[in-house]
Motif scaffolding. Structure first.
Motif, PDB file in Angstrom:
ATOM      1  N   ASN A 113      25.749  -9.305   2.574  1.00  0.00           N
ATOM      2  CA  ASN A 113      25.039  -8.136   2.082  1.00  0.00           C
ATOM      3  C   ASN A 113      24.601  -8.329   0.644  1.00  0.00           C
ATOM      4  O   ASN A 113      25.407  -8.749  -0.180  1.00  0.00           O
ATOM      5  N   GLY A 114      23.355  -8.020   0.372  1.00  0.00           N
ATOM      6  CA  GLY A 114      22.898  -8.103  -1.011  1.00  0.00           C
ATOM      7  C   GLY A 114      22.592  -9.509  -1.477  1.00  0.00           C
ATOM      8  O   GLY A 114      22.250  -9.727  -2.639  1.00  0.00           O
ATOM      9  N   THR A 118      16.435  -9.835   2.802  1.00  0.00           N
ATOM     10  CA  THR A 118      15.200  -9.098   3.060  1.00  0.00           C
ATOM     11  C   THR A 118      14.115  -9.466   2.047  1.00  0.00           C
ATOM     12  O   THR A 118      12.957  -9.706   2.406  1.00  0.00           O
ATOM     13  N   ASP A 252      17.260 -17.224 -11.215  1.00  0.00           N
ATOM     14  CA  ASP A 252      16.705 -16.792 -12.513  1.00  0.00           C
ATOM     15  C   ASP A 252      17.767 -16.149 -13.399  1.00  0.00           C
ATOM     16  O   ASP A 252      17.673 -16.205 -14.614  1.00  0.00           O
ATOM     17  N   VAL A 253      18.775 -15.538 -12.802  1.00  0.00           N
ATOM     18  CA  VAL A 253      19.795 -14.884 -13.618  1.00  0.00           C
ATOM     19  C   VAL A 253      21.126 -15.636 -13.605  1.00  0.00           C
ATOM     20  O   VAL A 253      22.115 -15.185 -14.172  1.00  0.00           O
ATOM     21  N   GLY A 275      15.371 -18.722  -5.163  1.00  0.00           N
ATOM     22  CA  GLY A 275      14.786 -17.429  -5.508  1.00  0.00           C
ATOM     23  C   GLY A 275      14.866 -17.284  -7.010  1.00  0.00           C
ATOM     24  O   GLY A 275      15.920 -17.470  -7.602  1.00  0.00           O
ATOM     25  N   GLN A 278      12.201 -11.118  -8.600  1.00  0.00           N
ATOM     26  CA  GLN A 278      12.084 -10.085  -7.574  1.00  0.00           C
ATOM     27  C   GLN A 278      10.673  -9.961  -7.005  1.00  0.00           C
ATOM     28  O   GLN A 278      10.437  -9.164  -6.107  1.00  0.00           O
TER      29      GLN A 278
HETATM   30  N1  LIG Z   1      16.640 -11.548  -9.987  1.00  0.00           N
HETATM   31  C1  LIG Z   1      16.576 -11.733  -8.662  1.00  0.00           C
HETATM   32  N2  LIG Z   1      16.863 -10.732  -7.814  1.00  0.00           N
HETATM   33  C2  LIG Z   1      16.768 -10.934  -6.483  1.00  0.00           C
HETATM   34  C3  LIG Z   1      16.392 -12.192  -5.960  1.00  0.00           C
HETATM   35  N3  LIG Z   1      16.408 -12.101  -4.607  1.00  0.00           N
HETATM   36  C4  LIG Z   1      16.799 -10.846  -4.306  1.00  0.00           C
HETATM   37  N4  LIG Z   1      17.021 -10.132  -5.424  1.00  0.00           N
HETATM   38  C5  LIG Z   1      17.476  -8.735  -5.540  1.00  0.00           C
HETATM   39  O1  LIG Z   1      18.759  -8.612  -4.941  1.00  0.00           O
HETATM   40  C6  LIG Z   1      18.934  -7.333  -4.350  1.00  0.00           C
HETATM   41  C7  LIG Z   1      19.384  -7.459  -2.901  1.00  0.00           C
HETATM   42  O2  LIG Z   1      18.332  -8.055  -2.153  1.00  0.00           O
HETATM   43  P1  LIG Z   1      18.106  -7.770  -0.607  1.00  0.00           P
HETATM   44  O3  LIG Z   1      16.931  -8.558  -0.203  1.00  0.00           O
HETATM   45  O4  LIG Z   1      18.050  -6.309  -0.322  1.00  0.00           O
HETATM   46  O5  LIG Z   1      19.458  -8.381   0.013  1.00  0.00           O
HETATM   47  P2  LIG Z   1      19.984  -8.346   1.526  1.00  0.00           P
HETATM   48  O6  LIG Z   1      21.023  -7.279   1.592  1.00  0.00           O
HETATM   49  O7  LIG Z   1      20.595  -9.696   1.754  1.00  0.00           O
HETATM   50  O8  LIG Z   1      18.821  -8.102   2.414  1.00  0.00           O
HETATM   51  C8  LIG Z   1      17.599  -6.631  -4.497  1.00  0.00           C
HETATM   52  O9  LIG Z   1      17.667  -5.768  -5.603  1.00  0.00           O
HETATM   53  C9  LIG Z   1      16.608  -7.767  -4.768  1.00  0.00           C
HETATM   54  O10 LIG Z   1      15.496  -7.366  -5.520  1.00  0.00           O
HETATM   55  C10 LIG Z   1      16.082 -13.274  -6.895  1.00  0.00           C
HETATM   56  O11 LIG Z   1      15.758 -14.410  -6.549  1.00  0.00           O
HETATM   57  N5  LIG Z   1      16.195 -12.972  -8.229  1.00  0.00           N
END
Ligand SMILES: Nc1nc2c(ncn2[C@@H]2O[C@H](COP(=O)(O)OP(=O)(O)O)[C@@H](O)[C@H]2O)c(=O)[nH]1
Ligand SMILES: [Mg+2]
Length: 298
Positions: A113-114, A118, A252-253, A275, A278
């Motif tokens: 998760n997170g 997505t 990136d972070v 990645g 965003q």
């Molecule tokens: N800084 C940064 N944030 C990211 C990156 N990939 C995803 N996020 C952020 O991480 C959070 C979770 O992403 P999400 O796609 O919803 O994760 P999921 O639960 O695996 O589907 C969101 O706020 C995204 O914008 C990335 O490469 N860099």
């Protein structure tokens, strides 16, 4: 990116340079230097296996080295470079190759998760849609917000999304997407999945069912670089499902950088992309040579 890991490598390299430059590098002296490097690598989330490998490589390369001061820097750098590149070297693969084949291919995105599944699907779709016909499948039916999130991306990118109701069977959503793709001549289905188990069902059972029903041609594990040492543990959890490659998000972070060095090595699977933000375009090809260079830059 990776600033702290870069600093520890540089620190080792500087110390080793002066040690090599003065006299033959004694075993104990090298051990002491490597111990410092080891601590600092572990602090930066480099997995133990990788640290051991790096130490072994450097020991072989540098033990008993007697080189002139002028050449010392070069020697140490060469030894480090060789080792880091070796560790990062994994089979290269581009998912574009899958789009080139006759039948539509299903790519399943898995991960905690997170971790960025997505968002990454949207980035990959945005990249592929220039050249191929891409269909999205809202396979994370665990949270209604997850379906909305992918739908929003689909709208932004002007892509078709196959979705069912919140709580529906994820395997069935992806099955429908596959059928639609075949009927309508799509090149690829990008399928989202839930990162957490339903209350009454185990996540791995659900993934197993998705795979059994849909037999996806390609599985990508999405891992968040910020999860630290945990990245290796995460990858190991998903090993039972089997995956073809990894996308490492939030590079990136991630100041530490150990995840990039560890993941590929420990799992033996290639890291396809990083990645790096965003936005849709924040997806970089993972180039081992470039990462090694970045880590070793003075
Ligand atoms: N800084 C940064 N944030 C990211 C990156 N990939 C995803 N996020 C952020 O991480 C959070 C979770 O992403 P999400 O796609 O919803 O994760 P999921 O639960 O695996 O589907 C969101 O706020 C995204 O914008 C990335 O490469 N860099
Ligand atoms: Mg999601």
């Amino acid at each position: 990116m990776f600033d702290q890991l870069k600093d520890s490598i540089k620190d080792f390299s500087d110390k080793a340079k002066s040690a090599v430059a003065e006299k033959e590098l004694e075993e104990e002296e090298l051990d002491e230097l490597l111990w410092d490097l080891e601590l600092s690598l572990l602090k930066n989330n480099v997995a133990e296996e990788v640290v051991d490998r790096l130490k072994k490589d450097l020991k072989e390369e540098l033990a008993g080295e007697k080189v002139s001061r002028r050449k010392a820097g070069e020697e140490v750098k060469k030894a480090l470079e060789k080792s880091v590149k070796d560790i990062l070297k994994q089979g290269k693969r581009d998912i574009r190759e899958l789009c080139e084949e006759e039948e539509p291919k299903t790519v399943l995105f898995m991960g905690f998760n997170g971790s960025g599944k997505t968002t990454t699907i949207a980035k990959v779709a945005s990249m592929l849609k220039e050249d191929y016909k891409v269909l999205l499948a809202a396979g994370d039916t665990f949270r209604s917000a997850a379906i909305d999130q992918l739908e929003e991306h689909a709208k932004n990118l002007d892509l078709k999304l196959i979705k069912h109701e919140y709580g529906a069977d994820s395997a069935a959503v992806i099955y429908d997407a596959k059928e639609h793709a075949e009927k309508k001549g799509y090149d690829m289905v990008l399928a989202d999945t839930a990162g957490r188990s339903h209350e009454d069902r185990n996540l791995m059972d659900e993934l197993e069912k998705i795979c059994r029903v849909n037999d996806p041609e390609y599985k990508i594990l999405v891992v968040d670089a910020l999860s630290g040492n945990d990245v290796v543990e995460q990858a190991e959890k998903y090993e039972e499902m089997g995956f073809d490659s990894i996308i490492l998000t939030k590079a990136d972070v991630d100041k530490k950088g150990g995840a990039a060095l560890s993941l590929g090595y420990v799992t033996g699977k290639p890291i396809l992309y990083l990645g790096t933000g965003q936005d849709y375009e924040d997806l970089d090809r993972f180039e081992p040579e470039k990462i090694a260079e970045q880590l070793l830059k003075d």
